[in-house]
Design a protein around this motif. Structure first.
Motif, PDB file in Angstrom:
ATOM      1  N   TYR A   1     -22.496 -22.292   0.669  1.00 48.00           N
ATOM      2  CA  TYR A   1     -23.898 -21.877   0.589  1.00 48.00           C
ATOM      3  C   TYR A   1     -24.277 -21.495  -0.837  1.00 48.00           C
ATOM      4  O   TYR A   1     -25.246 -22.023  -1.408  1.00 48.00           O
TER       5      TYR A   1
ATOM      6  N   CYS B   1     -29.445 -24.276  -1.250  1.00 47.70           N
ATOM      7  CA  CYS B   1     -28.308 -23.809  -0.440  1.00 47.70           C
ATOM      8  C   CYS B   1     -28.248 -24.584   0.878  1.00 47.70           C
ATOM      9  O   CYS B   1     -27.170 -25.026   1.308  1.00 47.70           O
TER      10      CYS B   1
ATOM     11  N   GLY C   1     -26.347 -23.430  -3.913  1.00 46.26           N
ATOM     12  CA  GLY C   1     -27.480 -22.807  -4.584  1.00 46.26           C
ATOM     13  C   GLY C   1     -27.348 -22.862  -6.095  1.00 46.26           C
ATOM     14  O   GLY C   1     -28.321 -23.129  -6.811  1.00 46.26           O
TER      15      GLY C   1
END
Length: 248
Positions: free
Chosen positions: A89, A163, A93
């Protein structure tokens, strides 16, 4: 209905809290603190590298991202565990941010250097940025260069889309035959075809500067960067067959 996983639930809560803060305190002030600013801008702060991932530009932006986070994040977290999920995640990002900033710098530097070549010092250029206008005697070419550089100097980034694109890419690599569809085009397509098609579309829109949603200000290269990062991480894990228990 799929039961939401714990980490996904906490991420959604944080995103909602940040959105409520934006509404309560004011978008201008809150965005000045937590949205990602161009690094040369005096409003840039190091924590924005992370906080911009929890900011959103409106209720629809938040709702669509949180829906996608629940839909794809929950099965990915259930399959990989919370630590591994969070690694993808946040890495996605950061990958999204890196590629989008790369595009900004690619367009900012030539315009900035054109002003330097015209005899303006960096301090003078930054003062013009701060004042929002040029100085007397500038040529039309110099004004255009100033406007081009100013557009990227004042650009901000918000949203969890990078993300989520990384999580979507990971989901597709784990479930290549899962059937997905767009809300406005309800035709089921297998993930192994759907995700590369979305990635190709985002790349085309990024280079063209266009959007399928009219004049929406969408960081297409951030989506591409997030998806590529998530895909690389997932490919490496599948290749090396990491022990899943190490990541809990």
């Amino acid at each position: 209905m799929m039961r939401i996983s714990d980490t996904v639930k906490h991420l959604i809560i944080i995103n909602v809290i940040m959105f409520v803060g934006t509404v309560a305190i004011g978008e201008g002030l809150f965005a000045n603190w937590f949205a990602m600013h161009f690094p040369k801008n005096e409003a840039f702060q190091p924590w924005q590298i992370v906080t911009h991932m929890f900011m959103h530009g409106g209720l629809m932006h938040l709702a669509l991202n949180m829906f996608a986070l629940w839909m794809f994040g929950t099965p990915v977290e259930q399959a990989l565990g919370s630590k591994r999920f969070l690694f993808i995640y946040f890495s996605a990002g950061l990958g999204a941010l890196a590629l989008q900033l790369g595009e900004y710098y690619f367009k900012f530097i030539p315009a900035f250097n054109e002003l330097i070549a015209a005899g303006f010092s960096e301090t003078e250029i930054l003062n013009m940025f701060a004042n929002g206008r040029g100085v007397r005697g500038m040529s039309a070419i110099q004004v255009n260069a100033l406007q081009e550089a100013f557009n990227f100097y004042t650009a901000t980034m918000v949203g969890a889309s990078g993300c989520i694109m990384g999580i979507l890419a990971a989901f597709g690599m784990m479930n290549p035959n899962a059937e997905l569809m767009l809300i406005f085009l309800p035709i089921p397509v297998k993930a192994k075809y759907f995700i590369p098609a979305i990635l190709a579309l985002e790349t085309i829109l990024g280079f063209s500067g266009q959007s399928i949603f009219g004049g929406a200000n969408i960081a297409h290269f951030a989506h591409v960067g997030g998806a590529i990062t998530g895909a690389i991480i997932m490919w490496y894990w599948k290749k090396t067959q990491f022990n899943r228990n190490r990541w809990y």
